[in-house]
Write an enzyme that holds these catalytic residues in place. Sequence first.
Site, PDB file in Angstrom:
ATOM      1  N   GLY A  18     137.594  26.511  40.091  1.00  0.00           N
ATOM      2  CA  GLY A  18     137.658  25.465  41.113  1.00  0.00           C
ATOM      3  C   GLY A  18     138.045  24.131  40.480  1.00  0.00           C
ATOM      4  O   GLY A  18     138.046  23.978  39.261  1.00  0.00           O
ATOM      5  N   ILE A  96     124.742  21.672  39.302  1.00  0.00           N
ATOM      6  CA  ILE A  96     124.983  20.272  39.675  1.00  0.00           C
ATOM      7  C   ILE A  96     125.228  20.111  41.173  1.00  0.00           C
ATOM      8  O   ILE A  96     125.318  18.998  41.672  1.00  0.00           O
ATOM      9  CB  ILE A  96     126.198  19.682  38.916  1.00  0.00           C
ATOM     10  CG1 ILE A  96     127.498  20.364  39.335  1.00  0.00           C
ATOM     11  CG2 ILE A  96     125.987  19.759  37.422  1.00  0.00           C
ATOM     12  CD1 ILE A  96     128.742  19.593  38.948  1.00  0.00           C
ATOM     13  N   THR A  97     125.342  21.220  41.890  1.00  0.00           N
ATOM     14  CA  THR A  97     125.728  21.186  43.302  1.00  0.00           C
ATOM     15  C   THR A  97     124.801  20.307  44.143  1.00  0.00           C
ATOM     16  O   THR A  97     123.586  20.431  44.082  1.00  0.00           O
ATOM     17  CB  THR A  97     125.733  22.617  43.881  1.00  0.00           C
ATOM     18  OG1 THR A  97     126.559  23.422  43.059  1.00  0.00           O
ATOM     19  CG2 THR A  97     126.224  22.621  45.320  1.00  0.00           C
ATOM     20  N   TYR A 162     123.048   7.688  33.056  1.00  0.00           N
ATOM     21  CA  TYR A 162     124.198   7.237  32.251  1.00  0.00           C
ATOM     22  C   TYR A 162     123.920   5.848  31.701  1.00  0.00           C
ATOM     23  O   TYR A 162     124.201   5.530  30.556  1.00  0.00           O
ATOM     24  CB  TYR A 162     125.485   7.185  33.086  1.00  0.00           C
ATOM     25  CG  TYR A 162     125.779   8.432  33.872  1.00  0.00           C
ATOM     26  CD1 TYR A 162     125.433   9.686  33.380  1.00  0.00           C
ATOM     27  CD2 TYR A 162     126.419   8.352  35.096  1.00  0.00           C
ATOM     28  CE1 TYR A 162     125.699  10.827  34.109  1.00  0.00           C
ATOM     29  CE2 TYR A 162     126.690   9.499  35.832  1.00  0.00           C
ATOM     30  CZ  TYR A 162     126.328  10.728  35.339  1.00  0.00           C
ATOM     31  OH  TYR A 162     126.589  11.848  36.077  1.00  0.00           O
ATOM     32  N   GLU A 212     112.090   7.832  40.658  1.00  0.00           N
ATOM     33  CA  GLU A 212     112.449   7.087  41.860  1.00  0.00           C
ATOM     34  C   GLU A 212     111.444   7.412  42.955  1.00  0.00           C
ATOM     35  O   GLU A 212     110.583   8.276  42.786  1.00  0.00           O
ATOM     36  CB  GLU A 212     113.885   7.392  42.294  1.00  0.00           C
ATOM     37  CG  GLU A 212     114.129   8.843  42.652  1.00  0.00           C
ATOM     38  CD  GLU A 212     115.601   9.154  42.901  1.00  0.00           C
ATOM     39  OE1 GLU A 212     116.484   8.458  42.404  1.00  0.00           O
ATOM     40  OE2 GLU A 212     115.853  10.148  43.599  1.00  0.00           O
ATOM     41  N   HIS A 250     119.524  10.370  47.642  1.00  0.00           N
ATOM     42  CA  HIS A 250     118.999  11.663  47.221  1.00  0.00           C
ATOM     43  C   HIS A 250     118.076  12.206  48.306  1.00  0.00           C
ATOM     44  O   HIS A 250     117.343  11.460  48.942  1.00  0.00           O
ATOM     45  CB  HIS A 250     118.203  11.526  45.924  1.00  0.00           C
ATOM     46  CG  HIS A 250     119.039  11.046  44.791  1.00  0.00           C
ATOM     47  ND1 HIS A 250     118.515  10.363  43.729  1.00  0.00           N
ATOM     48  CD2 HIS A 250     120.358  11.141  44.551  1.00  0.00           C
ATOM     49  CE1 HIS A 250     119.486  10.065  42.885  1.00  0.00           C
ATOM     50  NE2 HIS A 250     120.614  10.535  43.363  1.00  0.00           N
TER      51      HIS A 250
END
Lengths: 295, 382
Positions: A18, A96-97, A162, A212, A250
Amino acid sequence: MSIFVDETTRVVVQGLTGRQGRFHGLRNRDYGTKVVAGVTPGKGGTDVEGIPVFDTVKEAAAATGANASFVVVPPQFAPEAILEAAAAGIPLIVCITEFIPAKDEAMVAALLRRNYPGTRLIGPNCPGIISPGRCNIGITAGEIARPGGPVGIVSRSGTLTYQALFELSQQGVGQTTCVGIGGDPVPGTTFVDCLAAFEADPETRAVLLIGEIGGEEEERAAAFIAEHMTKPVVAYIAGVTAPPGRRMGHAGAIVSGSSGTARAKMEALAAAGVIVAQNPTEAGQRVVEVVARLS
Amino acid sequence: MDLKEYQGKDFFRRYGVPTSEGRLARSLEEADEAARALGFPVVVKAQVLVGGRGKAGGVRLASDAAELADAARAILGMDLKGHTVNEVWIEPASQIRHEYYVSLTLDRAARLYLLMVSSKGGVDIEEVARTDPGAIARVHIDPIDGLSGDVIAQAIEQAGIGEGREHMPEVLGALYRAFTEGDADLVEVNPLVVRDDGQLVALDAKVTLDDSAAFRHPEWQAYRADEELDSREAIARARGLNYIGLDGSIGIIANGAGLAMATLDVVQQVGGRAANFLDLGGGAGAETMTAALDVIAGDPKVQALFVNIFGGITRCDDVARGIVAALDSVELRCPMVVRLDGTNAREGHEILKGVVSDRVIVETTMVTAAQRAVEEARRASA
């Protein structure tokens, strides 16, 4: 050392043919990760820039000795892909989906727990896991990480992960492993799983935890730290100003009623002896200070 | 997506949960017509997504046409905790023998479904949880096993369900189907009443649907069409942005939900207040950035913009090009502070040099950028 992955990790990418799978799979290989196979049903026998593609994970594992899977397929297919990897005996699955329905996630978690207790799932909806210089499975930009330790990072948020990697690397502080556990309601791997692994890892000497709003994961982490951690932990919790009842990106990031607030989490962590920072930049600074005191 | 009561009852009926029959009305005439068709006495209920409607005056009983006109006039158009009431649900008043509470949700810590049943329904359940936690039966359900007879028996026993208990297994079964097959994050019935004819009926419906499962529920389109959003939220959604309106003066654009939340926090720490939460998502090219600037620059509350980008996979040079292109088509009413860091930040800053002015300001750290945005907003409103 590192946790969950190292230079011997051999990765099969489910969804390698993909667009996303190809992009991130090849990037992971370029980083030096042993990406040994791809899986796409119906495309067995082909290859992606020299990486052989198989119809099933079982065939891929038998032919290449893959011992980790990187699941990068659309949400409708991800639950089945995770279970296929588990059934094939793959001990580490990184997914990671994003936007997997919560019912499917809960069912996957239940099936893994009952039928494949030895399988570790990281994610879904996470940036993946990187042990700088050894292995990178997922979408983290490898160049912002710095090898050599001594800091372990565990985070529910992608961009904040990151940011943390970058700030530490800029200041010359390396990382042993950085795990993005993802922001969904039913993460395969929890803060506590990662904290326990970092505590046991001799190379990791300090931990940065990025949480979070929503759920009770941070409170459970605080209880674990108070009871079991000897290594210093710095934490940052995003969402102090988040309004109750609104979902912030999220699936897990929602304050419901009086539970799940950033304040409650920060207080629980501080009470457990964790150094709690007010923003991501300060968190980086606190980790640098902690590391400076370690020597 | 949260459903309003009438939508929640429609959702319940699809899965066989018994609910009260009723009609929706958007005007006095419609209300009158509905009540005559249903037969007096009726209950008139405000349809807004807030709890405690009864206490706030959003639920009234009407025993004849005159009372109905009074009730509908009072409720339609009223402000209920910040929401304007545009619709009322009208249903026949029930003769109630008892009120229970039932809900199904995911217990994230246990990774199991959680069924809660209480014989103390009809009141604020969080209050019951505080003052009399023993009155709420909490039973876990493993998704593999589903709602077994044992689980049902345990819940009924623990909650001390008396009247109507013979109908409880059927109602719980239907609710469980609504929760699982219906892909709801939450189904809550408060109260589930025992009517004087002995039947169990859901008199209210609180349902939160799992947006991630929308692909297998085309029937949700109808609920979506009726959804009331801050109009800016509707525009943002149509353009693929994750946006939540807030009430401060600093417009926020960030990439990633975590970073966007952190940005709101930092703005508050330096003495400002965010006008919104906006997560660009993974990509931040010209099109996304233009959409984001469009949505926020049109918000009259916004006195300064703060664009906070951390490049991981997203590269800062791409973001910078997106900003430059967006500035071509969007007119900025207020100053914009940009912070770019991470992958290719230096290249990004080079590209931004072409547009930097006293209206487009570049800062290198999150905190200094937040400070600058707050300063600019103060100056603008002074």
